[in-house]
Design a protein around this motif. Structure first.
Motif, short mmCIF file in Angstrom:
data_model
loop_
_atom_site.label_atom_id
_atom_site.label_comp_id
_atom_site.label_asym_id
_atom_site.label_seq_id
_atom_site.Cartn_x
_atom_site.Cartn_y
_atom_site.Cartn_z
N VAL A 78 -3.88 -4.37 -9.95
CA VAL A 78 -2.48 -4.21 -9.51
C VAL A 78 -2.16 -2.71 -9.43
CG1 VAL A 78 -1.61 -6.42 -10.33
CG2 VAL A 78 -1.69 -4.49 -11.90
N GLU A 79 -1.02 -2.41 -8.79
CA GLU A 79 -0.72 -1.02 -8.46
C GLU A 79 -0.36 -0.18 -9.68
OE1 GLU A 79 0.71 -3.66 -7.21
OE2 GLU A 79 0.54 -3.67 -5.02
N PRO A 122 -4.61 -13.56 -5.33
CA PRO A 122 -5.66 -13.02 -4.49
C PRO A 122 -5.13 -12.94 -3.06
CG PRO A 122 -6.39 -15.03 -5.63
CD PRO A 122 -4.96 -14.80 -5.99
N ARG A 123 -5.54 -11.89 -2.37
CA ARG A 123 -5.04 -11.73 -1.01
C ARG A 123 -5.75 -12.70 -0.07
NH1 ARG A 123 -7.18 -6.25 -0.48
NH2 ARG A 123 -8.36 -6.99 -2.27
N PRO A 124 -5.18 -12.91 1.13
CA PRO A 124 -5.87 -13.77 2.09
C PRO A 124 -7.26 -13.19 2.39
CG PRO A 124 -3.93 -12.71 3.07
CD PRO A 124 -3.89 -12.42 1.63
N PRO A 125 -8.22 -14.05 2.73
CA PRO A 125 -9.58 -13.55 2.94
C PRO A 125 -9.63 -12.50 4.04
CG PRO A 125 -9.36 -15.85 3.63
CD PRO A 125 -8.10 -15.49 2.94
N PRO A 126 -10.55 -11.53 3.93
CA PRO A 126 -10.64 -10.47 4.93
C PRO A 126 -11.21 -11.01 6.24
CG PRO A 126 -12.43 -10.27 3.34
CD PRO A 126 -11.57 -11.40 2.88
N SER A 127 -10.99 -10.28 7.33
CA SER A 127 -11.56 -10.73 8.60
C SER A 127 -13.05 -10.37 8.62
CB SER A 127 -10.83 -10.05 9.76
OG SER A 127 -11.11 -8.66 9.72
N LEU A 179 -7.41 -3.63 -2.97
CA LEU A 179 -7.30 -3.97 -4.39
C LEU A 179 -8.49 -4.83 -4.83
CD1 LEU A 179 -3.48 -4.81 -4.61
CD2 LEU A 179 -4.65 -2.78 -5.50
N VAL A 180 -8.94 -4.57 -6.05
CA VAL A 180 -10.14 -5.24 -6.56
C VAL A 180 -9.85 -6.69 -6.96
CG1 VAL A 180 -11.81 -5.24 -8.47
CG2 VAL A 180 -11.15 -3.08 -7.37
N VAL A 195 -17.75 -8.12 -9.37
CA VAL A 195 -16.73 -7.76 -8.39
C VAL A 195 -16.90 -8.62 -7.15
CG1 VAL A 195 -15.84 -5.89 -6.92
CG2 VAL A 195 -16.58 -5.41 -9.27
N GLN A 196 -15.79 -9.14 -6.64
CA GLN A 196 -15.86 -9.98 -5.45
C GLN A 196 -15.26 -9.29 -4.24
OE1 GLN A 196 -14.29 -13.87 -6.86
NE2 GLN A 196 -16.41 -14.45 -6.55
N ARG A 197 -14.38 -8.34 -4.51
CA ARG A 197 -13.70 -7.67 -3.41
C ARG A 197 -13.20 -6.32 -3.89
NH1 ARG A 197 -8.90 -10.67 -0.17
NH2 ARG A 197 -8.88 -9.35 1.65
N GLY A 198 -13.13 -5.34 -3.00
CA GLY A 198 -12.69 -4.01 -3.41
C GLY A 198 -13.78 -3.31 -4.21
#
Ligand code: GDP
Length: 502
Positions: free
Chosen positions: A326-327, A59-64, A246-247, A268-271
């Motif tokens: 993923v891509e 998971p990516r770092p949290p968004p700002s 990315l989701v 869905v939590q992100r994207g």
């Protein structure tokens, strides 16, 4: 297989440049066959290193804060059995505007979205109760934003009510109370409120901060008020998510459908999830073929906070698992390979621990046997095996000891029998009446009673009722878990039967 090989190479002490070269060739072949992307690096001192190039998708770092958009809160319904959780969820599901407009057939997919008259939206997990809640938490998925605690007004705060409160607090999830069954003639809302207060839930009406809404799930009374209270709570929590990039999602349920194949419902939590997205969850991958809501309608886009059922999995992910977009398919395969190797590595480490434990156990056994041998020093080996048991006669002047041995496994039983077999003394007869593997049984007690014997239970148990039976029939059961101590005990019993020497 390749993991094994790579590990071997790591452990291998390379002797000469020639060996390095042949090892590297061998290694290259292995890597090619495995289809993994790895880099071989020759290092000083004739050492070689293999680097795995693929990396896991994290998971990516949290968004700002500025990227956060508000999203529907995710709500779990909890409470005591029969207080109306299922009825409430059903009532809420059918209250949805979307449902009424399209008249779709709702089905259980693990979560559903409710759209209020105001346009506000709430996502409900539709497996009530704390089993689902804790299963999710156990996998590290903190999906729930708000817990609706259902308390029946005719029953009040009960055991599972308290348990739900404890779990919600542990997960740091705020609670909103639905005082249910207000239509029931036995309903006592004030008493229920009082009980809630006593349980440490500071409800608004009594000066606290927890909203408590009286409802009837059965008669569909005050459901809007409950929903609006949830929206208010969500506003206070400033629930938000980044709908771009990315989701990331969490699996809430998965199942195999005979017609549609492997399906799983995610929130869905992100994207924003779309058709064609390539996903990995654990070691499963999928390409989104169809997205549907709980009414069976096709969704083109699923933003954060929304539930959706995904069709298009190659394998079935488990509830609680994190889903990452993923891509490319290639990337998905790489990520899964990395995860599989990691799992394999962990398994090998666990196996190594098991082997080490086994070794330690063998060593302990060996030490025990050694000690046993020493303690048996004065016994002469008698090879003919145990004598046929005799029922002791009351007028027989020769002292005797009859024993029954029960042990946990064959191996130890044999060791005990071998040890006892070495006993041979004319001063006191010793007979093995019966032996076997397993817990002490009724049959053992009967035999012990008939032969006036002692039961030796080695590393094994005796059920309570059998123990009582033994007590009532005056049968002595002795428990041991060290062989030489058992033998010492037998010796003591023999000594106590010998005539006292002055
Ligand atoms: P759960 O075990 O918490 O999921 O409870 P259910 O939803 O299965 O409800 C248990 C029983 O309570 C059922 O017989 C429901 O019909 C009844 N029930 C649920 N809500 C209400 C309500 O608001 N009023 C009344 N009178 N009965 C209700």
């Amino acid at each position: 297989k390749d993991v094994n090989y790579v590990r071997e190479i790591f452990l291998h002490e390379v002797k000469s440049p020639k060996t390095v070269i042949s090892d590297m060739k061998f290694l290259q072949q292995g890597i090619r066959r495995s289809g993994r992307r790895m880099k071989i690096i020759a290092k000083p001192a004739n050492d070689i290193e293999v680097q795995i190039i693929e990396k896991d998708a994290f998971p990516r770092p949290p968004p700002s804060k500025s990227e956060l958009k508000s999203r529907p809160p995710v709500v779990t319904v909890m409470g005591h059995v029969d207080h109306g959780k299922t009825t409430l969820l059903d009532a809420l599901r059918h209250s949805s505007v979307v449902d009424q407009e399209f008249g779709g057939i709702t089905q259980h997919i693990g979560a559903f979205l409710v759209v209020l008259d105001s346009g506000a939206k709430i996502t409900f997990l539709d497996t009530p109760g704390h089993a689902a809640f804790s299963a999710m938490r156990a996998r590290g998925a903190n999906l729930t934003d708000i817990v609706v605690l259902v308390v029946a007004a005719d029953d009040g705060v009960m055991e599972q009510t308290l348990e739900s409160v404890r779990m919600a607090r542990e997960a740091k999830v705020p609670i909103l109370v639905a005082i249910n069954k207000i239509d029931s003639p036995k309903a006592d809302v004030e008493r229920t409120e009082q009980m809630l207060l006593e349980a440490g839930i500071q409800i608004e009406k009594l000066g606290g901060e927890v909203q408590a809404i009286p409802v009837s799930a059965l008669k569909k009374q005050n459901l809007n008020q409950l929903a609006e209270a949830l929206v208010l709570q969500a506003d206070l929590l400033e629930i938000g998510a980044d709908p771009k990039g990315l989701v990331e999602a969490v699996v809430v349920e998965s199942k195999l459908d005979p017609h549609r194949g492997k399906l799983c419902t995610v929130i869905v939590q992100r994207g924003t999830l779309k058709k064609g997205n390539i996903l990995v969850a654990g070691v499963c991958m999928g390409r989104v073929r169809v997205l549907r809501n709980a009414d069976g309608q096709i969704m083109n886009e699923v933003p954060p906070g929304y539930p959706t059922e995904i069709e298009g999995w190659k394998d079935l992910p488990s509830p609680g698992e994190l889903v990452l977009e993923v891509e490319s398919e290639k990337r998905a395969k790489d990520v899964i390979k990395v995860r599989e190797s990691k799992l394999e590595m962990e398994k090998q480490e666990q196996d190594a621990v098991v082997i080490a434990e086994k070794q330690a156990h063998h060593e302990k056994e060996y030490r025990e046997r050694l000690q046993l041998k020493r303690s048996l020093g004065r016994f002469k080996l008698r090879r003919e095996g145990p004598r046929a048991p005799e029922i002791p006669k009351d007028d027989d002047p020769t002292p005797s000891l009859n024993i029954i041995v029960k042990s946990d496994v064959d191996g130890t039983l044999e060791a005990i029998l071998n040890a006892l077999d070495t006993y041979d003394s004319p001063e006191c007869k010793m007979d093995l009446v019966h032996y076997g593997v397993g817990a002490v049984s009724e049959n053992d007690i009967e035999l012990a009673q008939t032969f006036k014997g002692i039961i030796y239970a080695f590393n094994t148990t005796c059920p309570k009722n059998i123990q009582e039976l033994a007590e009532n029939s005056g049968v002595n059961i002795k428990f041991h878990n060290v062989i030489y101590k058992l033998v010492d005990d037998v010796k003591e019993e023999i000594n106590s039967r010998l005539p006292q020497k002055e």
